[in-house]
Enzyme design. Structure first.
Site, PDB file in Angstrom:
ATOM      1  N   GLU A 340       0.827  -1.198   0.000  1.00 22.06           N
ATOM      2  CA  GLU A 340       0.000   0.000   0.000  1.00 22.06           C
ATOM      3  C   GLU A 340       0.867   1.256   0.000  1.00 22.06           C
ATOM      4  O   GLU A 340       1.873   1.320   0.705  1.00 22.06           O
ATOM      5  CB  GLU A 340      -0.988   0.014   1.165  1.00 22.06           C
ATOM      6  CG  GLU A 340      -0.408  -0.061   2.549  1.00 22.06           C
ATOM      7  CD  GLU A 340      -1.473  -0.144   3.627  1.00 22.06           C
ATOM      8  OE1 GLU A 340      -2.513  -0.806   3.414  1.00 22.06           O
ATOM      9  OE2 GLU A 340      -1.272   0.448   4.707  1.00 22.06           O
ATOM     10  N   CYS A 341       0.492   2.199  -0.819  1.00 20.64           N
ATOM     11  CA  CYS A 341       1.129   3.507  -0.940  1.00 20.64           C
ATOM     12  C   CYS A 341       2.619   3.370  -1.275  1.00 20.64           C
ATOM     13  O   CYS A 341       2.963   3.114  -2.414  1.00 20.64           O
ATOM     14  CB  CYS A 341       0.890   4.340   0.318  1.00 20.64           C
ATOM     15  SG  CYS A 341       1.000   6.124   0.022  1.00 20.64           S
ATOM     16  N   ALA A 342       3.502   3.493  -0.297  1.00 21.85           N
ATOM     17  CA  ALA A 342       4.929   3.350  -0.583  1.00 21.85           C
ATOM     18  C   ALA A 342       5.231   2.003  -1.236  1.00 21.85           C
ATOM     19  O   ALA A 342       6.062   1.907  -2.145  1.00 21.85           O
ATOM     20  CB  ALA A 342       5.742   3.504   0.700  1.00 21.85           C
ATOM     21  N   SER A 437      -1.959  -0.827  -3.878  1.00 29.11           N
ATOM     22  CA  SER A 437      -2.885   0.293  -3.928  1.00 29.11           C
ATOM     23  C   SER A 437      -2.361   1.445  -3.096  1.00 29.11           C
ATOM     24  O   SER A 437      -1.518   1.258  -2.210  1.00 29.11           O
ATOM     25  CB  SER A 437      -4.252  -0.155  -3.382  1.00 29.11           C
ATOM     26  OG  SER A 437      -5.081   0.935  -3.067  1.00 29.11           O
TER      27      SER A 437
END
Length: 463
Positions: A340-342, A437
């Protein structure tokens, strides 16, 4: 059990509640008390400083992502064995999830915890008007017990006297302390807020110690403790239990699948309960640091890469080609990956023009635009985390953009003011078991995520 507790709030962001809350935690811990630190909302960074001050994990209490019904149980779980708990609020006292009333606000969580509230007021540009401000906050919602004020950024003894006189005359709320302006306790910031404690090491420890000393010299700690002890028992609430949440039935006959969890300075964003749920679901959680490890932990059967600041370490991450290749090979072999994200940025082809793992056919770059907000998402395709159709609540917080932002199998769909939006990757060509995501999820709100991912790791290990 009944844990003495209080909530540290403010009229708005920027009043200094993180400094005061962290300083309170450090000052109380210096007295030999076991202090349980908590943070309202999704923020990962403040709990890092809280954890340094307390010597135990800082934990989040997010009523949007985890549900109001879980706030008291999660609090009791995190506060087990503590003498007192300090809960730092988010934004202004009554600011919650946009368009949803009080949901996930500091006031909402304070009511769920039946905790007294201490209001941190930035007094730097006012004197007598402070009484009107505090009176307004104290009377706005009679279910919120605003029980004390800590004045912050006080300029002088004379200034403090004027503030105290006004509050004694016009608010009826006692002053618990007055904190002078101090550059020594400033914590440096950048594009997404404070610099995480994990990145600052010795500097962060010194900053936390300075906050503790400042608060100990400026605040009546005995009065704070007395106030915390007025919090009544949380009737009907039982501590959150990860084993119950995932329906654990004991260890797998074949042993625990090993799930590698990225950490270190580049991937420092995680909720403690996520790892606890994986463990309860029968997995062995093994942390590793992509900035330094040249391979995944031996026997890895699942990989979790959470949030953080890879854009600040992009050269080091790119230079570690051995690990990037290992991650790509693991994903290509069918290994389950949750990012997620990073983690999403790391799995792409490139970040700011430098090669990343190449698992996903997307590239990322920094922008000036902040994407921020809670999301109500539906899973659009099956993945190691969730089946298609699953509905979850999460949070976005980033200044990067991925191009494209989703693949042929988007991870999530949600509605924005502009209309329907798809985001992320639920599988990719040659890496069907990857879920990536921008959406941050608190697995305590959806424990089936941990159970599903542990099951996928078990299946991968079984071949």
């Amino acid at each position: 059990m009944n844990v003495p507790r209080l909530v540290v709030a403010a009229p708005s962001s920027g009043a200094g509640k993180t400094t005061v809350a962290t300083g309170l935690i450090a000052a109380l811990a210096a007295r030999g008390l076991a202090v349980s630190p908590h943070k309202v909302g999704p923020d990962y960074i403040d709990p890092g400083y809280h954890g340094l001050a307390a010597g135990r994990p800082g934990r989040n209490l997010d009523a949007f992502m985890c549900g109001p019904e879980r706030i008291a149980p999660l609090f009791l779980h995190g506060a087990a064995g503590a003498d007192v708990a300090v809960v730092e609020g988010v934004m202004g006292l009554f600011d919650g999830a946009s368009g949803r009333g009080e949901l996930a606000s500091t006031a909402h969580v304070a009511k769920l915890l039946r905790a007294p509230v201490v209001l941190v007021v930035d007094a730097s540009s006012q004197s007598r008007s402070v009484a009107a401000l505090v009176h307004g906050f104290a009377s706005w919602d009679p279910e919120v017990r605003l029980a004390g004020v800590i004045l912050n950024r006080v300029a002088s003894d004379r200034h403090e006297l004027l503030l105290r006189e006004a509050l004694e005359e016009g608010s009826g709320v006692p002053v618990l302390g007055a904190v002078r302006r101090s550059a020594a306790v400033a914590t440096p910031s950048r594009h997404l807020g404070l610099i995480p404690a994990v990145e600052r090491s010795a500097e962060a420890l010194r900053a936390v110690a300075d906050m503790g000393e400042l608060v100990a010299a400026s605040v009546d700690l005995d009065a704070v403790l007395a106030l915390a002890r007025t919090a009544p028992p949380l009737a009907g609430a039982e501590p959150w239990d990860p084993a119950v949440e995932v329906g654990a039935s004991g260890a797998s006959p074949s042993g625990a699948p090993r799930i590698a969890v990225a950490g270190g300075a580049a991937f420092s964003f995680s909720y403690a309960e996520n790892a606890e749920l994986l463990t309860a679901a029968g997995a062995e959680v093994v942390p590793f640091d992509p900035l330094h490890a040249d391979a995944l932990p031996e026997g890895t059967a699942g990989l979790v890469i959470g949030g953080g600041f890879p854009e600040l370490y992009v050269r080091e991450l790119s230079a570690n080609g051995q690990l990037r290749s290992a991650i790509a090979a693991f994903a290509a072999s069918g290994g389950p990956v949750a990012a997620e994200c990073a983690g999403l940025l790391y799995l792409g082809r490139a970040l700011d023009g430098l090669p990343m793992c190449g698992v996903l056919d997307t590239s990322a770059r920094m922008t000036e635009r902040l994407t921020l907000g809670y999301r109500e998402a539906v899973a659009l395709h099956d993945s190691p985390l969730a089946p298609a159709g699953a509905r979850l609540r999460g949070h976005e917080f980033h200044r990067t953009v991925c191009e494209p932002g989703s693949g042929e199998r988007p991870a999530w769909g949600w509605r924005l003011p502009a209309g329907p939006h798809t985001e992320g990757f639920a599988g990719a060509a040659g890496a069907e078991n990857v879920h990536a995501s921008y959406l941050h999820l608190h697995w305590a709100g959806y424990p089936q995520l941990a159970a599903s991912f542990a099951a996928a790791a078990t299946a991968y290990r079984a071949g």
